[in-house]
Every structure is written in structure tokens, then in C-alpha cells.
Design a protein around this motif. Structure first.
Motif, PDB file in Angstrom:
ATOM      1  N   GLU A  90       0.838  -1.200   0.000  1.00  0.00           N
ATOM      2  CA  GLU A  90       0.000   0.000   0.000  1.00  0.00           C
ATOM      3  C   GLU A  90       0.874   1.251   0.000  1.00  0.00           C
ATOM      4  N   LYS A  91       0.372   2.282  -0.673  1.00  0.00           N
ATOM      5  CA  LYS A  91       1.096   3.543  -0.743  1.00  0.00           C
ATOM      6  C   LYS A  91       0.191   4.666  -0.244  1.00  0.00           C
ATOM      7  N   THR A  92       0.650   5.390   0.760  1.00  0.00           N
ATOM      8  CA  THR A  92      -0.129   6.510   1.290  1.00  0.00           C
ATOM      9  C   THR A  92       0.115   7.741   0.408  1.00  0.00           C
ATOM     10  N   LEU A  93      -0.988   8.283  -0.141  1.00  0.00           N
ATOM     11  CA  LEU A  93      -0.876   9.444  -1.027  1.00  0.00           C
ATOM     12  C   LEU A  93      -0.963  10.768  -0.266  1.00  0.00           C
ATOM     13  N   ASP A  94      -1.819  10.820   0.755  1.00  0.00           N
ATOM     14  CA  ASP A  94      -1.973  12.083   1.485  1.00  0.00           C
ATOM     15  C   ASP A  94      -2.866  11.867   2.704  1.00  0.00           C
ATOM     16  N   GLN A  95      -2.711  12.768   3.679  1.00  0.00           N
ATOM     17  CA  GLN A  95      -3.656  12.831   4.786  1.00  0.00           C
ATOM     18  C   GLN A  95      -4.774  13.774   4.373  1.00  0.00           C
ATOM     19  N   VAL A  96      -6.002  13.337   4.534  1.00  0.00           N
ATOM     20  CA  VAL A  96      -7.135  14.096   3.983  1.00  0.00           C
ATOM     21  C   VAL A  96      -8.276  14.190   4.994  1.00  0.00           C
ATOM     22  N   LEU A  97      -9.227  15.069   4.660  1.00  0.00           N
ATOM     23  CA  LEU A  97     -10.484  15.173   5.386  1.00  0.00           C
ATOM     24  C   LEU A  97     -11.587  14.855   4.395  1.00  0.00           C
ATOM     25  N   VAL A  98     -12.416  13.864   4.723  1.00  0.00           N
ATOM     26  CA  VAL A  98     -13.462  13.405   3.803  1.00  0.00           C
ATOM     27  C   VAL A  98     -14.830  13.806   4.344  1.00  0.00           C
ATOM     28  N   ALA A  99     -15.630  14.444   3.488  1.00  0.00           N
ATOM     29  CA  ALA A  99     -17.008  14.811   3.834  1.00  0.00           C
ATOM     30  C   ALA A  99     -17.965  13.890   3.097  1.00  0.00           C
ATOM     31  N   VAL A 100     -18.956  13.360   3.828  1.00  0.00           N
ATOM     32  CA  VAL A 100     -19.936  12.438   3.254  1.00  0.00           C
ATOM     33  C   VAL A 100     -21.304  13.116   3.211  1.00  0.00           C
ATOM     34  N   PHE A 101     -21.927  13.124   2.033  1.00  0.00           N
ATOM     35  CA  PHE A 101     -23.283  13.668   1.871  1.00  0.00           C
ATOM     36  C   PHE A 101     -24.116  12.607   1.160  1.00  0.00           C
ATOM     37  N   LYS A 102     -25.173  12.169   1.802  1.00  0.00           N
ATOM     38  CA  LYS A 102     -26.003  11.123   1.208  1.00  0.00           C
ATOM     39  C   LYS A 102     -27.213  11.739   0.504  1.00  0.00           C
ATOM     40  N   GLY A 103     -27.489  11.204  -0.707  1.00  0.00           N
ATOM     41  CA  GLY A 103     -28.638  11.685  -1.460  1.00  0.00           C
ATOM     42  C   GLY A 103     -29.943  11.293  -0.795  1.00  0.00           C
ATOM     43  N   PRO A 104     -30.992  12.065  -0.975  1.00  0.00           N
ATOM     44  CA  PRO A 104     -31.065  13.230  -1.864  1.00  0.00           C
ATOM     45  C   PRO A 104     -30.607  14.542  -1.211  1.00  0.00           C
TER      46      PRO A 104
END
Length: 469
Positions: free
Chosen positions: A68-82
Motif C-alpha cells: 500500500e502507498k499513502t498518497l496524502d492525509q485528507v479530510l473526507v465529507a460524506v453527503f447522502k442523497g437526496p
């Protein structure tokens, strides 16, 4: 047809920055993101609630080395439809703004099953999923492009549905009457009336009034959206370039004592109290044998044609009371040649003028101001005069203002059909003939909000959007 694949694009401007946002939208958005996201708290992204943020790393599990290769530390936002912008499941990845990191993450998501989004596709999906109508979707593009307070205010008002809500109410009332008139056609042999003609006449008058108001607002809205073009004209060496520099408060144009220094038009923009003005410094108008200068003078006349406001600059140090009549003749010549333009006469170098000359000009020349471009005197008065030419009352009153040429065209066609119906009512035409015009008016109403549309129209509209929106 609503697309069912999952799209990805960079939502922030391309190039390096502190933070970049990569947006994913579609049925598999959360599932695909979960394959490459490893939470610092070992959360399963597919089981998280909507409108939540999660800290972790983007991991590429399929490297050539098998590790595995780590690309970046990130913040992920989840929005569920609708309950998302596009109406679909959406994930937004906030990563560091390195262009290398951005491309690595996007390429990884493409390998996992995403497709690169086309221009405006996120907003197109929002429209197709019923999150906004077509006029609101177009306002999104206007909002992104707004570069002054007035255009921003108009775009926000339209994006909130002010324009479309007004039209939708009228369209619904007209549709109800149309249904009753269509019903009468089914009972034509019984000679019955289901639609109250007096109420219908009142409705047509209200629709006509609203349509005319919206159509009239386009003249204001179009210049606010695109900036009001102002041409600075006059003889050579009267101070046109100095005036442009004074307005912009910078040395934008070359200034010299040599007549004909400005041989080409120079343009720059200035925002005055939220309204954008596009100033055009033109070549001095005079008889010349210089080929290059003559081309510049020709361009001056072309720019006057394009301008909405013309500032006619006069060198007052060369003016005497005896020459005022000749000046008035020149002013009338310009007015007659460009009757649709707003003309403001500026007497430059007021510090060199005698009191008697100022008094004579004040009484004999209308729509004039006295300035000193070199000393920046009278510049604020000039800005206030320019603002007075713009009808900003509609903005202050939060009235609907039309800025879109497509909307303007559809409103004109709808008004024409409504006036045909009114004429038909006056002539006691049969219901079947009036029904044709009513249907056509409803069609043009629907064109604006997107209730009537086609793939070519949508393609033309959303092609003007930026990628990622």
C-alpha cells in the motif's frame, strides 16, 4: 435520462494551493471512496451518517510493489442523497493542494470506477434530480462569474428561486385556465363555459404586467452582469489618459504632451458602489495623415458604438466664452450621431478656468461636470454621476432582474403569445384557437425553468460551466 455512473472532478481551481477539494458524485461514490480511504479511527465510510467529516489517509492499495502507498492525509465529507448538492451520494475529499497529489488521487479514483465529470455535470445532475430548476442552475454559473456586489446579488436572488418562483405561480394559474378551456372543447356541442372569462382577462393582464417588468429589467441586468462600458473621447491631448489613471488610481495609460500618444484603445474595469464599469480610453479624434493613428481613431468610433455612456472630455484651458457656441455644435453632433448613448461633458483643467467661463458653461451646457484629472478634482462627483445612470432601485428593493439572454428571449416570446390570447378574447375567438396560443405561452414559461427542455439546450447551457461544478 438521469445518469447512473459515478463522476469525479477537482472542485477547486487547478494549480497548487494550500488545500484542494476533489468531488465524487453518483450511486457508488461512497463505496468507491471507502476503497481508498483509511480512517485514523478505523471507521467504515459506507456506514457513516450524512453530512459528517472524517480524518484519514488516501491509500493506493494496488502499487507495482504490491504494498500500500499513502498518497496524502485528507479530510473526507460524506453527503447522502437526496440531501446533497447533486441529489446523489456525494463525497468531497479535502487534500493538500499539490498538483501531484491532486492528480494521483483523481487517477486512483478513476481506476476504481469513477468517470471524469464533464463541464457543469454536478449541477446538471442537481437539475435532473429536481434539486433546482434550470434558471437556478444557470444562476450558479452567474454566481461563480460574479465580480462585483451587484452581479453577485442578482445571481444569489435567482439561485434562491426568486425568479422561477414568480414564473411558476403565474404558469400554474395559466395552466389551470388552460385545462378548463381544453375541457370546454370536449363539451363543444353543449356550448358550456367552465373558465370564468372575466377572471381569465384579469389573469392575462397580471401576466402581461409581470412579463413586461421582467423584460424591461434586462436592460439593467445585462449591463450589471457584464459591466457598463464607458468610452472616454475627445480631441488629442485633452487629458483622456490622465482621467483614466485618476479613475483607476494607477498609472494604467501612458501620459505625455505629444498629441496622438494613445493610438489604440485601452480598457480597464472599476467597481463603484458594487456596480462594474468598463472604462475605454480612446485615441484622440482629429484629422491625421498618420496611418497608425488613423486606425486608432477608427477604433475610437467603434468603441463609442459599443459604449453605453460616453464621457466627452474638453480641454478648458483652450476654451473661451466666444468658442462656447462652436463647442455646443460639436456636442449636438455627437448627440445626433449617437442618440441612444448617455453623454456627459467633462470640462478638464478646471484649475485653469476663469470664474466667468465656468458660469457661462454651467448655464449653456447641460449634463456637464468640471474636473481636474491631473489633480484628481471632481473624480468622486464623476463616479456619483456614473452611478446615477444605473437604475439600482430594483437592487435595493430586491426586485427580480433578468440577466440571461435565453430567459429574455423566452419572456419576449411568452409575452407575444399572451398578447395573442388577449386579442383573441377581444375578438371572441373560439376556445380551440385560443388554446393553441395558451399552450405556446406555457411552453415558453417551461423553457425558462426547464419543465420543457431537450439535450441540445442542456448541452449548450452546461458547457459554459467550469469542470467540478
Amino acid at each position: 435520462m438521469i445518469p447512473n455512473d459515478t463522476i469525479v472532478a477537482l472542485a477547486t481551481p487547478s494549480g497548487a494551493g494550500a488545500i484542494a477539494v476533489i468531488r465524487i458524485s453518483g450511486k457508488q461514490a461512497i463505496a468507491i471512496a471507502s476503497q481508498v480511504f483509511k480512517s485514523v479511527r478505523n471507521k467504515d465510510l459506507t456506514k457513516q451518517k450524512s453530512h459528517t467529516l472524517h480524518l484519514g489517509h488516501i491509500i493506493d492499495p494496488s502499487t507495482d510493489s504490491g504494498q500500500e502507498k499513502t498518497l496524502d492525509q485528507v479530510l473526507v465529507a460524506v453527503f447522502k442523497g437526496p440531501n446533497s448538492y447533486s441529489g446523489e451520494d456525494t463525497v468531497e475529499i479535502s487534500c493538500h493542494g499539490s498538483t501531484f497529489i491532486q492528480q494521483q488521487i483523481i487517477q486512483l479514483l478513476l481506476r476504481k470506477g469513477c468517470r471524469m465529470a464533464q463541464a457543469g455535470e454536478f449541477t446538471l445532475r442537481s437539475f435532473l434530480n429536481g434539486k433546482m430548476d434550470l434558471s437556478q442552475a444557470e444562476a450558479v454559473a452567474d454566481l461563480i462569474a460574479s465580480d462585483n456586489e451587484a452581479s453577485h446579488q442578482i445571481a444569489m436572488q435567482q439561485m434562491r428561486g426568486g425568479f422561477s418562483n414568480e414564473l411558476a405561480k403565474l404558469r400554474e394559474e395559466l395552466l389551470n385556465f388552460a385545462s378548463l378551456i381544453e375541457l370546454e372543447l370536449d363539451f363543444a356541442e353543449e356550448d358550456v363555459e367552465f373558465a370564468d372569462r372575466s377572471q381569465f382577462v384579469d389573469l392575462l393582464k397580471r401576466i402581461e404586467f409581470v412579463l413586461k417588468r421582467l423584460i424591461d429589467s434586462f436592460a439593467v441586468g445585462n449591463v450589471i452582469k457584464n459591466g457598463i462600458p464607458v468610452a472616454i473621447v475627445g480631441e488629442p491631448n485633452v487629458g483622456k489618459s490622465t482621467l483614466l489613471n485618476a479613475l483607476l488610481n494607477e498609472e494604467r495609460a501612458i501620459v505625455s504632451d505629444i498629441a496622438g500618444t494613445t493610438r489604440d484603445t485601452i480598457e480597464d474595469e472599476l467597481v463603484i458602489n458594487g456596480i462594474g464599469f468598463r472604462f475605454i480610453d480612446t485615441a484622440g479624434i482629429r484629422e491625421t495623415k498618420d496611418y497608425v493613428e488613423s486606425i486608432g481613431i477608427q477604433k475610437t468610433f467603434e468603441k463609442i458604438e459599443q459604449a453605453q455612456v460616453v464621457l466627452f472630455l474638453v480641454d478648458s484651458s483652450q476654451l473661451t466664452i466666444e468658442k462656447i457656441e462652436d463647442l455646443k455644435v460639436e456636442i449636438e453632433r455627437i448627440k445626433n450621431k449617437y442618440p441612444q448613448k448617455t453623454l456627459l461633458v467633462l470640462f478638464n483643467k478646471k484649475d485653469l478656468m476663469s470664474a466667468d467661463l465656468i458660469t457661462a458653461l454651467e448655464t449653456q451646457v447641460e449634463h456637464s461636470l468640471f474636473i481636474s484629472a491631473k489633480n484628481k478634482e471632481g473624480i468622486e462627483e464623476l463616479k456619483n454621476a456614473l452611478l446615477s445612470f444605473v437604475n439600482t432601485g430594483a437592487l435595493r428593493n430586491n426586485e427580480t432582474i433578468i440577466t440571461n439572454t435565453r430567459h429574455y428571449d423566452s419572456l419576449l416570446k411568452a409575452l407575444e403569445e399572451i398578447q395573442k390570447v388577449q386579442w383573441g378574447m377581444q375578438q371572441n375567438l373560439s376556445s380551440d384557437l385560443m388554446a393553441i396560443d395558451i399552450r405556446q405561452a406555457l411552453y415558453y414559461f417551461g423553457e425558462i425553468t426547464g419543465e420543457v427542455t431537450n439535450d441540445e439546450l442542456l448541452g449548450n447551457i452546461f458547457a459554459n460551466f467550469c469542470i467540478g461544478k
